[in-house]
Design a protein around this motif. Structure first.
Motif, PDB file in Angstrom:
ATOM      1  N   LEU A  63      10.857   3.716  -0.046  1.00  0.00           N
ATOM      2  CA  LEU A  63       9.921   4.705  -0.564  1.00  0.00           C
ATOM      3  C   LEU A  63       9.791   5.793   0.488  1.00  0.00           C
ATOM      4  O   LEU A  63       9.384   5.522   1.625  1.00  0.00           O
ATOM      5  CB  LEU A  63       8.567   4.047  -0.852  1.00  0.00           C
ATOM      6  CG  LEU A  63       7.543   4.882  -1.606  1.00  0.00           C
ATOM      7  CD1 LEU A  63       8.033   5.188  -3.019  1.00  0.00           C
ATOM      8  CD2 LEU A  63       6.199   4.150  -1.665  1.00  0.00           C
ATOM      9  N   GLN A  97       8.755   9.880   1.730  1.00  0.00           N
ATOM     10  CA  GLN A  97       7.903  11.046   1.511  1.00  0.00           C
ATOM     11  C   GLN A  97       8.621  12.291   2.000  1.00  0.00           C
ATOM     12  O   GLN A  97       9.075  12.343   3.150  1.00  0.00           O
ATOM     13  CB  GLN A  97       6.565  10.892   2.232  1.00  0.00           C
ATOM     14  CG  GLN A  97       5.564  11.990   1.910  1.00  0.00           C
ATOM     15  CD  GLN A  97       4.228  11.771   2.623  1.00  0.00           C
ATOM     16  OE1 GLN A  97       4.174  11.134   3.672  1.00  0.00           O
ATOM     17  NE2 GLN A  97       3.155  12.307   2.056  1.00  0.00           N
ATOM     18  N   ARG A 125       5.594  14.912  -1.292  1.00  0.00           N
ATOM     19  CA  ARG A 125       5.822  14.148  -2.505  1.00  0.00           C
ATOM     20  C   ARG A 125       6.617  12.879  -2.182  1.00  0.00           C
ATOM     21  O   ARG A 125       7.409  12.855  -1.232  1.00  0.00           O
ATOM     22  CB  ARG A 125       6.553  15.008  -3.546  1.00  0.00           C
ATOM     23  CG  ARG A 125       5.632  16.029  -4.225  1.00  0.00           C
ATOM     24  CD  ARG A 125       6.409  16.947  -5.156  1.00  0.00           C
ATOM     25  NE  ARG A 125       7.202  17.907  -4.411  1.00  0.00           N
ATOM     26  CZ  ARG A 125       6.735  19.085  -3.973  1.00  0.00           C
ATOM     27  NH1 ARG A 125       5.474  19.418  -4.215  1.00  0.00           N
ATOM     28  NH2 ARG A 125       7.505  19.923  -3.300  1.00  0.00           N
ATOM     29  N   TRP A 126       6.406  11.859  -3.031  1.00  0.00           N
ATOM     30  CA  TRP A 126       7.025  10.558  -2.795  1.00  0.00           C
ATOM     31  C   TRP A 126       8.204  10.351  -3.740  1.00  0.00           C
ATOM     32  O   TRP A 126       8.172  10.779  -4.893  1.00  0.00           O
ATOM     33  CB  TRP A 126       6.006   9.437  -3.008  1.00  0.00           C
ATOM     34  CG  TRP A 126       4.944   9.411  -1.939  1.00  0.00           C
ATOM     35  CD1 TRP A 126       3.754  10.052  -1.955  1.00  0.00           C
ATOM     36  CD2 TRP A 126       5.030   8.724  -0.692  1.00  0.00           C
ATOM     37  NE1 TRP A 126       3.075   9.821  -0.797  1.00  0.00           N
ATOM     38  CE2 TRP A 126       3.828   8.996   0.003  1.00  0.00           C
ATOM     39  CE3 TRP A 126       5.988   7.915  -0.087  1.00  0.00           C
ATOM     40  CZ2 TRP A 126       3.569   8.490   1.263  1.00  0.00           C
ATOM     41  CZ3 TRP A 126       5.734   7.391   1.170  1.00  0.00           C
ATOM     42  CH2 TRP A 126       4.537   7.678   1.836  1.00  0.00           C
ATOM     43  N   GLN A 168       5.057   7.178  -6.803  1.00  0.00           N
ATOM     44  CA  GLN A 168       3.708   7.289  -6.277  1.00  0.00           C
ATOM     45  C   GLN A 168       3.619   6.497  -4.970  1.00  0.00           C
ATOM     46  O   GLN A 168       4.349   5.529  -4.750  1.00  0.00           O
ATOM     47  CB  GLN A 168       2.686   6.749  -7.283  1.00  0.00           C
ATOM     48  CG  GLN A 168       2.657   7.483  -8.605  1.00  0.00           C
ATOM     49  CD  GLN A 168       2.195   8.919  -8.467  1.00  0.00           C
ATOM     50  OE1 GLN A 168       1.315   9.225  -7.642  1.00  0.00           O
ATOM     51  NE2 GLN A 168       2.782   9.820  -9.258  1.00  0.00           N
ATOM     52  N   GLU A 169       2.711   6.922  -4.118  1.00  0.00           N
ATOM     53  CA  GLU A 169       2.509   6.215  -2.864  1.00  0.00           C
ATOM     54  C   GLU A 169       2.114   4.763  -3.147  1.00  0.00           C
ATOM     55  O   GLU A 169       1.246   4.489  -3.968  1.00  0.00           O
ATOM     56  CB  GLU A 169       1.426   6.898  -2.033  1.00  0.00           C
ATOM     57  CG  GLU A 169       1.192   6.245  -0.680  1.00  0.00           C
ATOM     58  CD  GLU A 169       0.129   6.957   0.134  1.00  0.00           C
ATOM     59  OE1 GLU A 169      -0.130   6.532   1.272  1.00  0.00           O
ATOM     60  OE2 GLU A 169      -0.449   7.945  -0.389  1.00  0.00           O
ATOM     61  N   GLY A 170       2.788   3.846  -2.468  1.00  0.00           N
ATOM     62  CA  GLY A 170       2.497   2.429  -2.651  1.00  0.00           C
ATOM     63  C   GLY A 170       3.327   1.747  -3.706  1.00  0.00           C
ATOM     64  O   GLY A 170       3.189   0.528  -3.900  1.00  0.00           O
ATOM     65  N   ASP A 171       4.176   2.481  -4.436  1.00  0.00           N
ATOM     66  CA  ASP A 171       5.024   1.861  -5.451  1.00  0.00           C
ATOM     67  C   ASP A 171       5.975   0.853  -4.811  1.00  0.00           C
ATOM     68  O   ASP A 171       6.467   1.062  -3.697  1.00  0.00           O
ATOM     69  CB  ASP A 171       5.843   2.918  -6.193  1.00  0.00           C
ATOM     70  CG  ASP A 171       5.017   3.643  -7.247  1.00  0.00           C
ATOM     71  OD1 ASP A 171       3.861   3.235  -7.452  1.00  0.00           O
ATOM     72  OD2 ASP A 171       5.522   4.611  -7.840  1.00  0.00           O
TER      73      ASP A 171
END
Length: 637
Positions: free
Chosen positions: A574, A576, A581-582, A616-619
């Protein structure tokens, strides 16, 4: 006032024989008191013997006393004897019985009655109830009940007796004794008379087992004593080697320094293969028979004063025959011997003065299947000043290169005529990861340049780059740049029996929003034993530079991925972007025809072996890929 010679007899020191006779007369009462005060848990038989032991010792102590105790005056209700010395003997019984109860153990039971169990007579329900109540009392309270009921002492006298015996709170002991419901008369019962006994046979089965164990222990003691008395066979040479437990001609030959295999100095030039079997015997103590014999004996039978270590999967047993001598000499503050037996390299080290009190060290490393690429050097010494290597005879020069500084030139390392290098830093043992100094071994003639690193074992690990089926030595600038951000991950392979580590750049991926081109690397550590390999998939962001390590995308152990048999690999991260944006990024090796990422029930797919989709962050998406034949392969975890 009458003269001293006319004082009442109760205050004059009694005659020793009269005192002894009086004490013996009241011996049953002393034994009964001890029996009542001792803990009941070990059993009635042991308790009987312990009570007699207490009475015997109390009689001796009272007889040795210079001033016998003043006898108590007669009064109605008192049952204690007025014999001189009785109070002193009772005091000793009381004190020792209370000490035994506090320690939860009985005093020594010698002498013992062999082949018999001596038990007091059984009482009735009243005696059984009283025994249970007394067992539930604290030791001082039980003593208070016995002294009050058996000897008829007043509460004040009981308090004085308990205080003299070391009881901290006699008042509390008396208060607890008041709670006993049974009467004092039962204390005179035969249930509590250890002088009126009945004899019974012991547990015969248990006795037979005990006898067999005793015979075995005596036999083992005799054998050990005989071995210790053997010349040159006991704990000789300062107890570094354990006792010799077997006389075997083959084992004895393996411990003979004269039988060691010694390779001539120039043999490697005509040897059909270049590995440890072609190493000559080097060092300034190759003819030191005492040192070599000590090393062989400790190898065969390491004693308690020897620190032994072995790489995983390496047997630490004795030599199977006469080994090959690689080195024997002094390195730093130690005398070192290196052996090779075809399967293992064995290192023995002791202080220069051979002081057995300072101990010795014995290290084992598995090196079976070694070839020229993996037999270029061995760690001969490791100390506070660093690591020293013994290099192969075909090594022409030794240099040190900092892997975290790919543009920095390598520096030369001095060597002794025997091939021992100067002290070099231990990269894996240093705090942090500010540098990682690997060793370059330049060969003679057609031998290539090898890069090795110390991972805390005798055999350094070889470092390579390239595809799993065709790894090559690290000579190109691109290889050094990829290793600059990979070297710090080598700590995970320390002391793991690693033979080689290959780092392969299996993909390059253009990043979204013009973030540059990232590298995907797969680093695989192979072990000497074959099992236990470790694989790390790594993502190197172009916005970061060395020595910052790459992001670990996946780890696996004992996986065939990224290896010669199954070279394919797939991993994802993941990421950034510089704009905040992620994205889910993934890359596979050349065998993949498509990739897919599933997150929250939504699946994104991409043709080819690269994937970049918004996230999304944390996906935490699930990744998999399809090969050209349509088969599915999950990502490395």
């Amino acid at each position: 006032m009458p003269p001293p010679s006319e004082l009442p007899s109760a205050l004059t020191p009694p005659d020793a024989e009269q005192a002894e006779a009086a004490l013996i007369e009241h011996y049953p009462r002393l034994v009964r008191i001890g029996y009542l005060l001792l803990p009941p848990s070990p059993g009635r038989g042991r308790r009987v013997l312990a009570a007699h032991a207490l009475a015997q010792r109390s009689l001796q102590a009272a007889h040795r006393a210079r001033t016998p105790a003043v006898p108590l005056p007669r009064r109605p209700g008192r049952t204690a004897p007025a014999a001189p010395g009785y109070a002193s003997a009772r005091h000793h019984v009381l004190r020792r019985a209370l000490a035994a109860r506090r320690a939860r153990r009985l005093p020594p039971l010698l002498p013992a009655a062999w082949g018999l169990r001596l038990l007091p007579h059984r009482g009735g329900a009243g005696e059984l109830a009283l025994e249970r109540e007394l067992a539930a009392l604290a030791p001082p309270a039980r003593a208070a009940f016995v002294l009050r009921g058996l000897d008829g002492l007043t509460d004040g006298e009981v308090r004085r007796e308990l205080a003299a015996a070391g009881v901290g709170d006699p008042h509390a002991a008396l208060a607890e004794a008041d709670g006993v419901r049974a009467g004092h008369a039962l204390l005179e019962s035969a249930e509590f008379d250890p002088c009126s006994l009945q004899a019974r046979p012991p547990d015969l089965a248990r006795r037979r087992r005990g006898a067999r164990a005793a015979y075995a222990a005596v036999a083992a003691l005799l054998v050990c004593g005989a071995l210790l008395g053997m010349p040159d066979g006991g704990w000789g040479h300062g107890a570094l080697s354990a006792p010799l437990y077997a006389r075997n001609p083959a084992a004895e030959a393996a411990l003979d320094p004269a039988a060691l295999r010694r390779v001539p100095a120039a043999y490697w030039q005509r040897s059909p293969r270049r590995d440890f079997t072609a190493w000559p015997a080097r060092g300034d103590r190759t003819q030191d028979g005492r040192l070599l014999r000590r090393a062989l004996e400790v190898w065969a039978r390491p004693g308690a004063g020897v620190r032994t270590s072995a790489t995983p999967g390496t047997p630490a047993g004795p030599p199977m025959g006469a080994p090959q001598l690689l080195y024997a000499g002094e390195v730093g503050a130690s005398a070192v011997v290196l052996f090779h037996d075809g399967l293992r390299v064995v290192r023995y080290a002791e202080p220069r003065n051979a002081d057995p009190a300072r101990g010795a060290a014995l290290d084992f490393a598995r090196v079976d299947g070694a070839d020229e690429t993996s037999s270029g050097a061995l760690v001969v010494a490791r100390g506070d000043d660093g690591v020293r290597y013994l290099t192969a005879p075909w090594v022409r020069a030794v240099r040190v290169r900092d892997l975290l500084a790919p543009d920095r030139a390598a520096r030369a390392v001095p060597r002794s005529p025997d091939g021992v290098t100067g002290a070099l830093p231990d990269p894996a043992g240093a705090a942090g990861c500010r540098s990682w100094e690997a060793v370059e071994l330049a060969g003679r003639g057609d031998a290539a340049l090898r890069l090795v690193t110390d991972l805390g074992e005798l055999a350094p690990a070889r470092l390579t780059s390239g595809a799993p089926g065709a790894p090559h030595d690290i000579t190109a600038r691109a290889d050094r740049e990829s290793w600059a951000r990979t070297a710090c991950l080598l700590r995970e392979a320390r002391s793991h029996g690693v033979r080689s580590v290959n780092s392969w750049t299996y993909a390059r991926q253009p990043l979204p929003e013009g973030g540059g081109t990232a590298r995907w690397l797969c680093t695989r550590a192979e072990t000497w034993r074959g099992t236990g390999s470790r694989v790390v998939a790594q993502f190197q962001d172009p916005s970061e530079r060395a020595p910052a390590p790459g992001t670990v995308a996946a780890r696996a152990e004992d996986s065939p991925a990224c290896g010669a048999r199954i070279p394919r690999v797939l991993a994802g991260v993941l990421w950034q972007s510089p704009g905040g944006r992620w994205y889910v990024l993934a890359a596979g090796s050349g065998e993949f025809a498509s990739l897919a990422a599933t997150s929250g029930g939504v699946t994104d797919e991409a043709r080819g072996r690269l994937l970049a989709v918004p996230a999304q962050e944390g996906d935490r998406p699930l990744l998999h890929g399809r090969l050209a034949d349509g088969s599915r392969v999950d990502a490395l975890h």
